[in-house]
Design a protein around this motif. Structure first.
Motif, PDB file in Angstrom:
ATOM      1  N   ILE A 285     -11.765   0.413  -1.443  1.00  0.00           N
ATOM      2  CA  ILE A 285     -11.558   1.422  -2.469  1.00  0.00           C
ATOM      3  C   ILE A 285     -10.765   2.551  -1.859  1.00  0.00           C
ATOM      4  CG2 ILE A 285     -12.661   3.119  -3.946  1.00  0.00           C
ATOM      5  CD1 ILE A 285     -15.051   1.312  -4.163  1.00  0.00           C
ATOM      6  N   PHE A 286      -9.677   2.904  -2.527  1.00  0.00           N
ATOM      7  CA  PHE A 286      -8.999   4.110  -2.089  1.00  0.00           C
ATOM      8  C   PHE A 286      -8.355   4.833  -3.248  1.00  0.00           C
ATOM      9  CE2 PHE A 286      -4.412   3.351  -1.909  1.00  0.00           C
ATOM     10  CZ  PHE A 286      -4.321   1.975  -1.963  1.00  0.00           C
ATOM     11  N   ASP A 287      -8.078   6.077  -2.998  1.00  0.00           N
ATOM     12  CA  ASP A 287      -7.627   6.993  -4.028  1.00  0.00           C
ATOM     13  C   ASP A 287      -6.179   7.358  -3.716  1.00  0.00           C
ATOM     14  OD1 ASP A 287      -9.062   9.638  -5.790  1.00  0.00           O
ATOM     15  OD2 ASP A 287      -7.019   9.762  -4.997  1.00  0.00           O
ATOM     16  N   ASP A 288      -5.298   7.120  -4.685  1.00  0.00           N
ATOM     17  CA  ASP A 288      -3.875   7.352  -4.449  1.00  0.00           C
ATOM     18  C   ASP A 288      -3.580   8.779  -3.986  1.00  0.00           C
ATOM     19  OD1 ASP A 288      -3.460   4.797  -5.246  1.00  0.00           O
ATOM     20  OD2 ASP A 288      -2.595   5.300  -7.194  1.00  0.00           O
ATOM     21  N   PHE A 289      -4.201   9.739  -4.624  1.00  0.00           N
ATOM     22  CA  PHE A 289      -3.902  11.129  -4.287  1.00  0.00           C
ATOM     23  C   PHE A 289      -4.367  11.453  -2.869  1.00  0.00           C
ATOM     24  CE2 PHE A 289      -3.600  13.140  -8.781  1.00  0.00           C
ATOM     25  CZ  PHE A 289      -2.701  12.166  -9.137  1.00  0.00           C
ATOM     26  N   ASN A 290      -5.571  10.991  -2.555  1.00  0.00           N
ATOM     27  CA  ASN A 290      -6.068  11.242  -1.197  1.00  0.00           C
ATOM     28  C   ASN A 290      -5.172  10.582  -0.155  1.00  0.00           C
ATOM     29  OD1 ASN A 290      -8.219  12.681  -2.138  1.00  0.00           O
ATOM     30  ND2 ASN A 290      -9.671  10.977  -2.025  1.00  0.00           N
ATOM     31  N   ASP A 293      -2.095  12.592   0.236  1.00  0.00           N
ATOM     32  CA  ASP A 293      -2.404  13.797   1.025  1.00  0.00           C
ATOM     33  C   ASP A 293      -2.546  13.455   2.507  1.00  0.00           C
ATOM     34  OD1 ASP A 293      -2.356  15.341  -1.233  1.00  0.00           O
ATOM     35  OD2 ASP A 293      -4.528  15.385  -1.495  1.00  0.00           O
ATOM     36  N   ASP A 296       0.890  13.084   4.022  1.00  0.00           N
ATOM     37  CA  ASP A 296       1.481  14.414   4.261  1.00  0.00           C
ATOM     38  C   ASP A 296       0.841  15.095   5.468  1.00  0.00           C
ATOM     39  OD1 ASP A 296       3.336  14.389   2.177  1.00  0.00           O
ATOM     40  OD2 ASP A 296       1.871  15.095   0.716  1.00  0.00           O
ATOM     41  N   LEU A 315      -1.038  -2.035  -7.107  1.00  0.00           N
ATOM     42  CA  LEU A 315       0.106  -1.506  -7.838  1.00  0.00           C
ATOM     43  C   LEU A 315       0.826  -0.417  -7.072  1.00  0.00           C
ATOM     44  CD1 LEU A 315      -1.834  -1.234 -11.172  1.00  0.00           C
ATOM     45  CD2 LEU A 315      -0.039  -2.872 -10.651  1.00  0.00           C
ATOM     46  N   PRO A 316       2.121  -0.258  -7.364  1.00  0.00           N
ATOM     47  CA  PRO A 316       2.829   0.859  -6.737  1.00  0.00           C
ATOM     48  C   PRO A 316       2.337   2.195  -7.275  1.00  0.00           C
ATOM     49  CG  PRO A 316       4.215  -0.208  -8.372  1.00  0.00           C
ATOM     50  CD  PRO A 316       2.970  -1.043  -8.258  1.00  0.00           C
ATOM     51  N   ALA A 317       2.488   3.219  -6.473  1.00  0.00           N
ATOM     52  CA  ALA A 317       2.080   4.570  -6.880  1.00  0.00           C
ATOM     53  C   ALA A 317       3.140   5.551  -6.412  1.00  0.00           C
ATOM     54  CB  ALA A 317       0.727   4.921  -6.267  1.00  0.00           C
ATOM     55  N   ASP A 318       3.711   6.275  -7.353  1.00  0.00           N
ATOM     56  CA  ASP A 318       4.790   7.203  -6.996  1.00  0.00           C
ATOM     57  C   ASP A 318       4.321   8.300  -6.054  1.00  0.00           C
ATOM     58  OD1 ASP A 318       6.696   5.843  -8.354  1.00  0.00           O
ATOM     59  OD2 ASP A 318       6.778   7.189 -10.088  1.00  0.00           O
ATOM     60  N   VAL A 319       3.056   8.695  -6.152  1.00  0.00           N
ATOM     61  CA  VAL A 319       2.599   9.760  -5.254  1.00  0.00           C
ATOM     62  C   VAL A 319       2.646   9.290  -3.803  1.00  0.00           C
ATOM     63  CG1 VAL A 319       1.186  11.123  -6.817  1.00  0.00           C
ATOM     64  CG2 VAL A 319       0.207   9.104  -5.735  1.00  0.00           C
ATOM     65  N   ALA A 322       6.403   8.909  -2.737  1.00  0.00           N
ATOM     66  CA  ALA A 322       7.004  10.227  -2.472  1.00  0.00           C
ATOM     67  C   ALA A 322       6.502  10.795  -1.147  1.00  0.00           C
ATOM     68  CB  ALA A 322       6.684  11.185  -3.618  1.00  0.00           C
ATOM     69  N   ARG A 326       8.733  11.922   2.116  1.00  0.00           N
ATOM     70  CA  ARG A 326       8.675  13.216   2.812  1.00  0.00           C
ATOM     71  C   ARG A 326       8.474  13.020   4.315  1.00  0.00           C
ATOM     72  NH1 ARG A 326       6.039  14.743  -1.971  1.00  0.00           N
ATOM     73  NH2 ARG A 326       4.008  14.104  -1.205  1.00  0.00           N
TER      74      ARG A 326
END
Lengths: 488, 122
Positions: A285-290, A293, A296, A315-319, A322, A326
């Protein structure tokens, strides 16, 4: 009866005595169409000599590697040349020969071209019906040199090079670093021993392992840890939960400082980012936003030079895309952090995020320098390396000895495991190689580092050295990457 | 009730099929969040949060001005984090799609929690 071979090398005549003739039968690719498994058997004899015997038909990849096997039934004949056992073959390497000279060799000795190499190298083979093919090869080589129309000519040898270092039993286990061919093919490794003559890495160069946590207190890893953070549960360390041993195994491949279970870049710094946790079954289980982050944080706060990502799928995730962008564009004060990603283990298309452009996507090879498939010789028939668009390089991914979490919940009961595998294990090899390259050339951009890694890979499998969808640019060769980097 | 949906990734529309009773660890982990099955068979839970990224601050200003029934909870030079007032994942997904289709953004994505195959083959 002892056989003496004479040939010219370095401007003078070399004289070698064949010290023994071993029993055995050799078969070659030219005489067999057998698609069966191909391996060399090698074992020491009581008199200290080595026997190498072709056990079955040669695959093309091995032929391309050695290009020395003839179709005679002559026994393998080791020759002692100091610390290196030379195994003469019924082939001749010729440098700088013109067509007329090759025609002369054909007329006089029946030599035929079996392979054209780079930079004017040609491999010639004696006729299959020659009664003493080894002698013919040596005689022909001498004659070509003495005529003065070639830059060089000598019999082609297989070489068994003895290595210094730890005991054979221990060295054998880290075949990904230094493959002694038991099992597998000698040299089907990332050329770590040679690379370490140049550098073992610099602590200032940091590799981030983004995974389900890393045991940062592990004695083999703790000295390397420069920064850590948990992006799943917000803990101050990146320590894994329960039986989450994956990240600890990956980190060991990068920078373990245990001399018996060594990472490829043992002096490099380690940044650990926990981005996932097990779901109690076969999933993560993982969270795209985390995760974004964490990416980064790795290059920005963690100052990571390389991001090693042994995860993917779904699935791909733009976050996430991106965040990787960076890292590539802004990491290392604008020179860019190298993003290394596993191709995946489903023997299908390269999975996300490995299919993104401008990263290093890593497939898995085995001890025979084959692409790992469900039918490759390693016998692990439950997984295969992903391939296709986006694949860049291969690295060892079968039965890798590395660090493990302590206790029975890891891969083994000890704090090391000999069984780690998958493109997950191949990826940190490449990440570590990037760190070594940056240790000798910290000024290179991430694009330059990626190019060096790809350009210097050893080609394996079919094809003539160009990129293929099955193996990308080939299997990582860290030593050649370092040499090339120094020349840039 | 199906409420199938989609999201944008890499400029491509990815379809999502609502799973009425997903069960399993993802459902436990995601609480009340709606769960979808994606094209590749994987499961994603959609949390009530949207992340928007652009290197152009004026675009982020326009996004902020366009918001209805949602609020910005974090603003950085290149990023907005937006939460729908309803607290529903479905609304976050709809908002992200509207923003992706209305503005030139590097990222406009609802927060996904997902289950992927463990990358472990040992």
């Amino acid at each position: 009866m002892a056989t003496v071979l004479e040939y010219y090398s370095e401007g003078r005549k070399q004289r070698l005595t064949v010290q023994g003739v071993m029993s055995g039968r050799q078969r070659t690719a030219r005489t067999t169409g057998d698609p069966g498994p191909l391996r060399f058997g090698s074992k020491p004899q009581s008199d200290g000599q080595q026997v190498m015997r072709l056990l079955a038909a040669q695959p093309r990849s091995v032929l391309a590697r050695f290009a020395v096997v003839s179709d005679s039934t002559t026994m393998i004949q080791p020759v002692d040349a100091g610390r290196t056992a030379l195994i003469p073959t019924e082939t001749v390497v010729v440098l700088g020969a013109k067509k007329a000279e090759l025609a002369w060799a054909r007329r006089e000795y029946g030599l035929t071209v079996v392979q054209e190499g780079s930079d004017g190298k040609v491999l010639l083979s004696v006729p299959g019906d020659a009664t003493d093919g080894l002698a013919v090869a040596a005689q022909a080589a001498r004659a070509l040199v003495e005529r003065g129309n070639v830059e060089g000519a000598h019999p082609n040898f297989l070489r068994l090079v003895q290595r210094p270092g730890p005991s054979v039993a221990e060295a054998k286990q880290q075949w990904g670093l230094d493959n002694d061919g038991d099992p597998g093919v000698i040299g089907a490794d990332v050329a770590a021993e040679a690379a370490w003559t140049i550098t073992t890495g610099k602590t200032a160069v940091r590799v981030a392992v983004l995974d389900e946590g890393v045991d940062t207190a592990h004695p083999s890893l703790a000295p390397a840890v420069k920064a850590e953070r948990d992006f799943v549960d917000g803990n101050p360390t990146a320590m894994p939960d329960g039986d989450d041993a994956h990240g600890t195994a990956c980190a060991g491949i990068v920078c373990s400082r245990d001399p018996k279970v060594r990472g490829l870049a043992p002096r490099a710094g380690l940044v650990a980012a926990r981005i996932a946790k097990g779901d109690g079954g076969d999933g993560w289980i993982f969270d795209d936003f985390n995760t974004a982050d964490a990416i980064d944080w790795c290059w920005r706060e963690g100052k990571a030079d390389v991001l090693s990502n042994s995860w993917g799928g779904g699935l791909p995730a733009d976050v996430i895309t991106a965040a990787f962008r960076r890292a590539r564009n802004r990491g290392r004060d604008g020179k860019g952090a190298v993003v290394v990603v596993a191709a995946g283990n489903a023997q299908g298309d390269v999975s996300y995020p490995g299919n993104l452009p401008q990263i290093l996507t890593v497939g898995a090879s085995n001890q025979w320098d084959e692409r790992k498939t469900i039918r490759s010789q390693d016998g692990e028939n439950w997984w295969g390396s992903n391939f296709g668009k986006g694949l860049d390089v291969m690295a060892p991914g079968v039965r890798i000895l590395t660090t493990d979490i302590k206790g029975a919940r890891g891969y083994s009961r000890k704090n090391t495991t000999p069984r780690f595998n998958g493109t997950s294990s191949a990826t940190p090899f490449v990440a570590a190689a990037c760190a070594l390259v940056m240790s000798v050339r910290p000024d290179l951009t991430e694009a330059q580092v990626r190019k060096v890694i790809c350009d210097t890979a050893d080609h394996i499998g079919r094809g003539k050295g160009e990129w293929t969808k099955f193996v990308g640019h080939g299997r990582l060769n860290t030593f050649e990457a370092l040499r090339a980097a120094r020349r840039l | 009730m199906t409420e199938d949906s989609y999201y944008w990734a890499g400029g491509r529309k990815v379809h999502l099929r609502r799973v009425a009773d997903p069960g399993g660890p993802l459902a436990r982990d995601a609480g009340e969040a709606p769960v979808y099955r994606a094209e590749d068979g994987s499961l994603v839970a959609v949390l009530p949060e949207v992340r928007v990224e652009s290197e152009d601050p004026s675009v982020l200003e326009e996004v902020t001005s366009s918001l209805r029934d949602a609020r910005v909870t974090l603003r950085t030079e290149e990023r907005l984090v937006i939460v729908p007032d309803s607290g529903r994942g479905e609304d976050a997904l709809a908002l992200a799609n509207r923003l992706a289709e209305s503005f030139d953004l590097a990222v406009a994505q609802a927060r996904f929690r997902r289950v992927v195959p463990r990358p472990d083959t040992s």
